[in-house]
Write an enzyme that holds these catalytic residues in place. Structure first.
Site, PDB file in Angstrom:
ATOM      1  CB  VAL A  37     -33.542-100.785 -14.237  1.00 49.22           C
ATOM      2  CG1 VAL A  37     -32.852 -99.473 -13.903  1.00 49.22           C
ATOM      3  CG2 VAL A  37     -32.519-101.848 -14.585  1.00 49.22           C
ATOM      4  CB  SER A  38     -35.983 -97.204 -12.243  1.00 50.59           C
ATOM      5  OG  SER A  38     -36.638 -96.036 -11.817  1.00 50.59           O
ATOM      6  CD1 TRP A  39     -43.001 -97.299 -13.856  1.00 49.45           C
ATOM      7  CD2 TRP A  39     -42.453 -99.081 -15.098  1.00 49.45           C
ATOM      8  NE1 TRP A  39     -44.162 -97.828 -14.382  1.00 49.45           N
ATOM      9  CE2 TRP A  39     -43.852 -98.920 -15.145  1.00 49.45           C
ATOM     10  CE3 TRP A  39     -41.882-100.139 -15.804  1.00 49.45           C
ATOM     11  CZ2 TRP A  39     -44.687 -99.762 -15.881  1.00 49.45           C
ATOM     12  CZ3 TRP A  39     -42.704-100.995 -16.530  1.00 49.45           C
ATOM     13  CH2 TRP A  39     -44.085-100.799 -16.564  1.00 49.45           C
TER      14      TRP A  39
END
Length: 313
Positions: A120-122
């Site tokens: 997720v994301s990073w």
């Protein structure tokens, strides 16, 4: 341990209605990493492939509780980055290859030799890195609201400027006030994120930011063999949809799903819908999984009890 848990709207939930993780420390070199494993519940279809979960920047492992409470058919494994959640501060800088190496060690130490991987994301960077470094251990890959790294198309400057500081993890009023500007999700959803939020250390947060400086998955992305699902929100202020289209174009075995009206945190704010998309990708049978309210884990309540005096001083 209490018999009830505090829910996102303030009411009490029976503790036995929720899947709570086993939390312990793993040691990778000289670095301790606080690790969590949620045990999967057999839904009558046999044990499913465990899921390795790479979280977003500054996000402690408890934030995955709402996801784990709904996606109960398999074991879920995650860990706090150095200086995040309950992991001690990093002693030296690290890169995504080290995060992937740490994940492999944790998996093998706990008896897992094959996993699906979700970033997720990073966490999408380490997820791609893991899938490339550990092809034989990676069955499928799910990338949510993420990019190829430094080669991304940047989001809204107002949102990105607020990402430079961990203030949103420390000041819940600041988070609620700026939630929609930051993430693109409705401000009314901030409780889904903040209920299990723990403040990272400044050093841990900065080192996590630094880990991605100059990093891109483009040099190896075409060699990722795992079947991949890319999920994006079309209202994401941090990672515009074009980044998902880039991932989809570059990954050899990928498909893209865009959730209309969703911001950066759709895995929480549009949890049931997102999990259904993932279950369809996994070709899972239709097994009812009733919605459960987000609840605060005891470890989060304890951390804030200790942390509040530090904020006041």
């Amino acid at each position: 341990m209490p018999h009830t848990l505090k829910a996102v709207d303030g009411h009490e939930e029976p503790i036995e209605n929720h899947s709570l993780p086993r939390i312990f420390f793993s040691k990778v070199g000289n670095q301790k990493l606080r690790t969590a494993i949620w045990s999967g519940v057999d839904k009558g279809e046999g044990k499913r492939t465990p899921l390795l979960f790479f979280n977003g920047i500054g996000a402690n492992l408890e934030i995955a509780q709402a996801f784990a409470d709904t996606f109960t058919g398999r074991d879920i494994i995650t860990f706090d980055m150095p200086g995040i959640g309950g992991s001690p501060d990093p002693t030296i800088p690290y890169r995504p290859w080290w995060v992937a190496k740490a994940a492999k060690q944790i998996l093998l130490e706990n008896g897992y030799d094959m996993v699906d991987v979700l970033g997720v994301s990073w966490g999408g960077g380490p997820a791609q890195q893991f899938a490339w470094q550990n092809k034989k251990m990676t069955k499928r890959l799910i990338l949510c609201a993420t990019t190829t790294g430094v080669t991304m198309v940047p989001g809204n400057p107002k949102a990105l400027s607020k990402m430079a500081s961990p203030k949103r993890y420390i000041d819940r009023d600041f988070l609620a006030k700026n939630f929609e500007t930051l993430y693109g999700d409705a401000a009314s959803s901030s409780g889904e994120f903040s209920i299990n939020m723990m403040p990272p250390s400044v050093k841990g947060y900065l080192f996590q930011l630094m880990a991605m400086m100059g990093y891109s998955t483009i040099p190896f992305i075409r060699r990722i063999k795992a079947k991949t699902l890319v999920i994006m929100g079309d209202k994401d202020h941090i990672v515009p949809v074009i980044n998902g289209k880039m991932l989809n174009a570059l990954l050899p075995r990928s498909k893209l799903r865009v959730i209309e009206g969703a911001g950066h945190l759709f895995l929480l704010t549009r949890r049931d819908e997102t999990i259904q998309i993932i279950r369809n990708f996994f070709l899972e049978p239709e097994v009812p999984m009733p919605h459960k309210d987000s609840v605060q884990l005891p470890s989060v309540e304890e951390s804030y009890t200790h942390y509040k005096p530090k904020i006041a001083s």
